[in-house]
Design a protein around this motif. Sequence first.
Motif, PDB file in Angstrom:
ATOM      1  N   LYS A   1     -23.106  38.708 -28.759  1.00 55.56           N
ATOM      2  CA  LYS A   1     -22.055  39.517 -28.139  1.00 55.56           C
ATOM      3  C   LYS A   1     -22.590  40.132 -26.859  1.00 55.56           C
ATOM      4  CE  LYS A   1     -21.340  40.912 -32.652  1.00 55.56           C
ATOM      5  NZ  LYS A   1     -22.312  41.685 -33.253  1.00 55.56           N
ATOM      6  N   CYS A   2     -22.254  39.557 -25.731  1.00 54.10           N
ATOM      7  CA  CYS A   2     -22.681  40.125 -24.448  1.00 54.10           C
ATOM      8  C   CYS A   2     -21.708  41.222 -24.052  1.00 54.10           C
ATOM      9  CB  CYS A   2     -22.684  39.055 -23.369  1.00 54.10           C
ATOM     10  SG  CYS A   2     -23.919  37.789 -23.627  1.00 54.10           S
ATOM     11  N   THR A   3     -22.252  42.323 -23.529  1.00 50.19           N
ATOM     12  CA  THR A   3     -21.398  43.425 -23.087  1.00 50.19           C
ATOM     13  C   THR A   3     -21.534  43.633 -21.606  1.00 50.19           C
ATOM     14  OG1 THR A   3     -23.152  45.002 -23.593  1.00 50.19           O
ATOM     15  CG2 THR A   3     -21.453  44.638 -25.268  1.00 50.19           C
TER      16      THR A   3
ATOM     17  N   ALA B   1     -25.604  24.721 -27.879  1.00 48.22           N
ATOM     18  CA  ALA B   1     -25.673  25.744 -26.844  1.00 48.22           C
ATOM     19  C   ALA B   1     -24.760  26.926 -27.161  1.00 48.22           C
ATOM     20  CB  ALA B   1     -25.297  25.148 -25.491  1.00 48.22           C
ATOM     21  N   ALA B   2     -23.725  26.718 -27.958  1.00 49.40           N
ATOM     22  CA  ALA B   2     -22.774  27.787 -28.254  1.00 49.40           C
ATOM     23  C   ALA B   2     -23.282  28.744 -29.325  1.00 49.40           C
ATOM     24  CB  ALA B   2     -21.453  27.180 -28.687  1.00 49.40           C
ATOM     25  N   GLU B   3     -24.413  28.461 -29.953  1.00 47.97           N
ATOM     26  CA  GLU B   3     -24.909  29.314 -31.033  1.00 47.97           C
ATOM     27  C   GLU B   3     -25.322  30.697 -30.539  1.00 47.97           C
ATOM     28  OE1 GLU B   3     -27.958  27.196 -32.994  1.00 47.97           O
ATOM     29  OE2 GLU B   3     -26.591  25.748 -33.865  1.00 47.97           O
ATOM     30  N   GLY B   4     -25.986  30.779 -29.413  1.00 45.06           N
ATOM     31  CA  GLY B   4     -26.414  32.061 -28.867  1.00 45.06           C
ATOM     32  C   GLY B   4     -26.091  32.115 -27.386  1.00 45.06           C
ATOM     33  N   LYS B   5     -25.447  33.186 -26.952  1.00 41.28           N
ATOM     34  CA  LYS B   5     -25.079  33.307 -25.545  1.00 41.28           C
ATOM     35  C   LYS B   5     -26.250  33.899 -24.765  1.00 41.28           C
ATOM     36  CE  LYS B   5     -20.244  34.204 -26.529  1.00 41.28           C
ATOM     37  NZ  LYS B   5     -19.172  35.194 -26.427  1.00 41.28           N
ATOM     38  N   THR B   6     -26.291  33.579 -23.492  1.00 38.49           N
ATOM     39  CA  THR B   6     -27.284  34.162 -22.598  1.00 38.49           C
ATOM     40  C   THR B   6     -26.631  35.336 -21.878  1.00 38.49           C
ATOM     41  OG1 THR B   6     -28.318  32.022 -22.284  1.00 38.49           O
ATOM     42  CG2 THR B   6     -28.811  33.710 -20.661  1.00 38.49           C
ATOM     43  N   CYS B   7     -27.228  36.504 -22.007  1.00 32.96           N
ATOM     44  CA  CYS B   7     -26.689  37.722 -21.411  1.00 32.96           C
ATOM     45  C   CYS B   7     -27.638  38.223 -20.328  1.00 32.96           C
ATOM     46  CB  CYS B   7     -26.542  38.799 -22.472  1.00 32.96           C
ATOM     47  SG  CYS B   7     -25.635  38.282 -23.926  1.00 32.96           S
ATOM     48  N   ARG B   8     -27.085  38.977 -19.380  1.00 31.00           N
ATOM     49  CA  ARG B   8     -27.897  39.569 -18.323  1.00 31.00           C
ATOM     50  C   ARG B   8     -27.566  41.053 -18.228  1.00 31.00           C
ATOM     51  NH1 ARG B   8     -27.124  38.466 -11.953  1.00 31.00           N
ATOM     52  NH2 ARG B   8     -25.531  40.026 -12.256  1.00 31.00           N
ATOM     53  N   LYS B   9     -28.609  41.874 -18.209  1.00 30.00           N
ATOM     54  CA  LYS B   9     -28.466  43.320 -18.058  1.00 30.00           C
ATOM     55  C   LYS B   9     -29.566  43.853 -17.175  1.00 30.00           C
ATOM     56  CE  LYS B   9     -26.254  45.560 -21.921  1.00 30.00           C
ATOM     57  NZ  LYS B   9     -26.414  46.232 -23.180  1.00 30.00           N
ATOM     58  N   ARG B  10     -29.277  44.966 -16.529  1.00 31.38           N
ATOM     59  CA  ARG B  10     -30.306  45.625 -15.737  1.00 31.38           C
ATOM     60  C   ARG B  10     -31.340  46.251 -16.661  1.00 31.38           C
ATOM     61  NH1 ARG B  10     -28.766  50.200 -11.538  1.00 31.38           N
ATOM     62  NH2 ARG B  10     -30.644  51.312 -12.019  1.00 31.38           N
ATOM     63  N   SER B  11     -32.590  46.124 -16.308  1.00 26.82           N
ATOM     64  CA  SER B  11     -33.679  46.612 -17.148  1.00 26.82           C
ATOM     65  C   SER B  11     -33.670  48.132 -17.231  1.00 26.82           C
ATOM     66  CB  SER B  11     -35.017  46.148 -16.587  1.00 26.82           C
ATOM     67  OG  SER B  11     -36.079  46.706 -17.315  1.00 26.82           O
ATOM     68  N   LYS B  12     -33.892  48.631 -18.440  1.00 25.39           N
ATOM     69  CA  LYS B  12     -34.006  50.076 -18.643  1.00 25.39           C
ATOM     70  C   LYS B  12     -35.456  50.531 -18.511  1.00 25.39           C
ATOM     71  CE  LYS B  12     -30.088  50.068 -21.734  1.00 25.39           C
ATOM     72  NZ  LYS B  12     -29.663  50.115 -23.129  1.00 25.39           N
TER      73      LYS B  12
END
Length: 89
Positions: A87-89, A28-39
């Motif tokens: 890398k989630c921002t 599970a640590a290989e790729g993080k799940t990120c959330r962003k507002r849709s453009k």
Amino acid sequence: MAKSLVSYTTFLALLLCFLLISSNEMQAAEGKTCRKRSKVYTTSFCLSSNPCARDCKIEYRDDYIKGECIRKGAFSRYCFCWYKDDKCT
């Protein structure tokens, strides 16, 4: 003799459980799940998550996980996209 056999079996069972749990955590640590507002979905009021999911698929293509309509504030509802990234921002 029977007591040492029970404790040995218990130890092996706990060790096996630990190894299974730790291997799942490493995957599970290989790729993080990120959330962003849709453009892509630019309005501040969505009624359903279906248009959000469609637009998030366009925006994030291969990294897309899901799109969802979420309420922010009193009257605003925005589309948010979940995607895979290191890398989630």
